[in-house]
Motif scaffolding. Structure first.
Motif, PDB file in Angstrom:
ATOM      1  N   GLY A  87      -1.823  51.013  47.714  1.00 56.04           N
ATOM      2  CA  GLY A  87      -2.718  50.415  46.722  1.00 56.04           C
ATOM      3  C   GLY A  87      -2.153  50.512  45.316  1.00 56.04           C
ATOM      4  N   ILE A  88      -1.602  51.654  44.980  1.00 55.66           N
ATOM      5  CA  ILE A  88      -0.984  51.825  43.665  1.00 55.66           C
ATOM      6  C   ILE A  88       0.242  50.927  43.539  1.00 55.66           C
ATOM      7  CG2 ILE A  88       0.240  53.483  42.195  1.00 55.66           C
ATOM      8  CD1 ILE A  88      -1.728  55.603  43.253  1.00 55.66           C
ATOM      9  N   SER A 110       2.897  46.164  41.305  1.00 52.80           N
ATOM     10  CA  SER A 110       3.586  44.896  41.543  1.00 52.80           C
ATOM     11  C   SER A 110       2.887  43.743  40.834  1.00 52.80           C
ATOM     12  CB  SER A 110       3.656  44.605  43.045  1.00 52.80           C
ATOM     13  OG  SER A 110       4.402  45.589  43.694  1.00 52.80           O
ATOM     14  N   ALA A 111       1.565  43.706  40.909  1.00 51.00           N
ATOM     15  CA  ALA A 111       0.814  42.649  40.223  1.00 51.00           C
ATOM     16  C   ALA A 111       0.983  42.761  38.709  1.00 51.00           C
ATOM     17  CB  ALA A 111      -0.659  42.727  40.607  1.00 51.00           C
ATOM     18  N   ALA A 112       0.986  43.978  38.179  1.00 45.04           N
ATOM     19  CA  ALA A 112       1.153  44.173  36.737  1.00 45.04           C
ATOM     20  C   ALA A 112       2.553  43.758  36.289  1.00 45.04           C
ATOM     21  CB  ALA A 112       0.889  45.622  36.374  1.00 45.04           C
ATOM     22  N   ASN A 113       3.567  44.088  37.080  1.00 50.58           N
ATOM     23  CA  ASN A 113       4.932  43.676  36.725  1.00 50.58           C
ATOM     24  C   ASN A 113       5.082  42.163  36.773  1.00 50.58           C
ATOM     25  OD1 ASN A 113       5.952  46.213  36.215  1.00 50.58           O
ATOM     26  ND2 ASN A 113       6.529  46.563  38.339  1.00 50.58           N
ATOM     27  N   LEU A 114       4.489  41.533  37.754  1.00 47.09           N
ATOM     28  CA  LEU A 114       4.539  40.072  37.836  1.00 47.09           C
ATOM     29  C   LEU A 114       3.821  39.441  36.645  1.00 47.09           C
ATOM     30  CD1 LEU A 114       5.394  37.614  39.501  1.00 47.09           C
ATOM     31  CD2 LEU A 114       3.203  37.764  40.678  1.00 47.09           C
ATOM     32  N   ALA A 115       2.677  39.986  36.273  1.00 47.75           N
ATOM     33  CA  ALA A 115       1.935  39.463  35.118  1.00 47.75           C
ATOM     34  C   ALA A 115       2.729  39.672  33.831  1.00 47.75           C
ATOM     35  CB  ALA A 115       0.577  40.146  35.020  1.00 47.75           C
ATOM     36  N   MET A 159      -7.672  52.273  34.554  1.00 51.04           N
ATOM     37  CA  MET A 159      -8.749  52.426  35.496  1.00 51.04           C
ATOM     38  C   MET A 159      -8.353  51.925  36.882  1.00 51.04           C
ATOM     39  SD  MET A 159     -11.689  53.549  35.727  1.00 51.04           S
ATOM     40  CE  MET A 159     -12.698  53.672  37.133  1.00 51.04           C
ATOM     41  N   PHE A 160      -7.549  50.876  36.937  1.00 54.39           N
ATOM     42  CA  PHE A 160      -7.221  50.300  38.241  1.00 54.39           C
ATOM     43  C   PHE A 160      -6.384  51.250  39.102  1.00 54.39           C
ATOM     44  CE2 PHE A 160      -7.954  46.314  35.838  1.00 54.39           C
ATOM     45  CZ  PHE A 160      -9.053  45.916  36.556  1.00 54.39           C
ATOM     46  N   TRP A 161      -5.582  52.113  38.484  1.00 53.50           N
ATOM     47  CA  TRP A 161      -4.780  53.043  39.279  1.00 53.50           C
ATOM     48  C   TRP A 161      -5.649  54.128  39.907  1.00 53.50           C
ATOM     49  CZ3 TRP A 161      -2.615  50.710  35.023  1.00 53.50           C
ATOM     50  CH2 TRP A 161      -1.407  50.066  35.240  1.00 53.50           C
ATOM     51  N   ALA A 162      -6.787  54.416  39.336  1.00 55.28           N
ATOM     52  CA  ALA A 162      -7.673  55.442  39.890  1.00 55.28           C
ATOM     53  C   ALA A 162      -8.482  54.912  41.067  1.00 55.28           C
ATOM     54  CB  ALA A 162      -8.618  55.946  38.807  1.00 55.28           C
ATOM     55  N   LEU A 163      -8.673  53.623  41.180  1.00 53.63           N
ATOM     56  CA  LEU A 163      -9.509  53.074  42.253  1.00 53.63           C
ATOM     57  C   LEU A 163      -8.944  53.295  43.656  1.00 53.63           C
ATOM     58  CD1 LEU A 163     -10.853  49.785  40.670  1.00 53.63           C
ATOM     59  CD2 LEU A 163     -12.115  51.852  41.204  1.00 53.63           C
ATOM     60  N   PRO A 164      -7.683  53.003  43.935  1.00 58.29           N
ATOM     61  CA  PRO A 164      -7.201  53.215  45.315  1.00 58.29           C
ATOM     62  C   PRO A 164      -7.275  54.663  45.759  1.00 58.29           C
ATOM     63  CG  PRO A 164      -5.596  51.951  44.074  1.00 58.29           C
ATOM     64  CD  PRO A 164      -6.641  52.392  43.116  1.00 58.29           C
ATOM     65  N   THR A 165      -6.999  55.586  44.846  1.00 58.28           N
ATOM     66  CA  THR A 165      -7.010  56.993  45.237  1.00 58.28           C
ATOM     67  C   THR A 165      -8.424  57.530  45.409  1.00 58.28           C
ATOM     68  OG1 THR A 165      -6.857  57.664  42.918  1.00 58.28           O
ATOM     69  CG2 THR A 165      -4.795  57.474  44.150  1.00 58.28           C
ATOM     70  N   SER A 166      -9.432  56.807  44.892  1.00 57.47           N
ATOM     71  CA  SER A 166     -10.799  57.294  45.040  1.00 57.47           C
ATOM     72  C   SER A 166     -11.370  57.017  46.429  1.00 57.47           C
ATOM     73  CB  SER A 166     -11.708  56.702  43.965  1.00 57.47           C
ATOM     74  OG  SER A 166     -11.843  55.310  44.149  1.00 57.47           O
ATOM     75  N   PHE A 167     -10.865  55.997  47.126  1.00 52.45           N
ATOM     76  CA  PHE A 167     -11.400  55.737  48.466  1.00 52.45           C
ATOM     77  C   PHE A 167     -10.331  55.518  49.520  1.00 52.45           C
ATOM     78  CE2 PHE A 167     -11.516  51.758  46.127  1.00 52.45           C
ATOM     79  CZ  PHE A 167     -10.889  50.875  46.975  1.00 52.45           C
ATOM     80  N   LEU A 168      -9.064  55.665  49.178  1.00 55.46           N
ATOM     81  CA  LEU A 168      -7.982  55.625  50.160  1.00 55.46           C
ATOM     82  C   LEU A 168      -7.255  56.959  50.106  1.00 55.46           C
ATOM     83  CD1 LEU A 168      -6.458  52.106  49.418  1.00 55.46           C
ATOM     84  CD2 LEU A 168      -7.936  52.707  51.322  1.00 55.46           C
TER      85      LEU A 168
END
Length: 76
Positions: free
Chosen positions: A18-19, A24-29, A1-10
């Motif tokens: 945004g993607i 980057s945050a997912a790889n760090l986690a 779901m998080f990958w769809a958010l930036p493309t919905s309003f950017l």
């Protein structure tokens, strides 16, 4: 779901950034979380504390999306 958010309003470069930020945050986690969960298991003696941390992180991130992303921007 998080990958769809930036493309919905950017658009364009902003959506790509945004993607990239989400990836980057997912790889760090993915790099840090096994260490944190292992450390919590060592401190508490159970894996439940690490799973509670993961569940809490997911709950906080879902709340942040709900609180800061207006539904009208996503439900176009």
């Amino acid at each position: 779901m998080f990958w769809a958010l930036p493309t919905s309003f950017l658009g364009g470069l902003g959506a790509a950034a945004g993607i990239a930020l989400i990836n980057s945050a997912a790889n760090l986690a993915g790099f840090v979380s096994p260490t944190v969960i292992g450390w919590l298991k060592g401190q508490t003696g159970t894996l439940s504390s690490g799973l509670y941390l993961v569940a809490g992180s997911l709950t906080v991130s879902a709340f942040l999306v709900w609180a800061f992303i207006p539904a009208r921007m996503v439900n176009r």
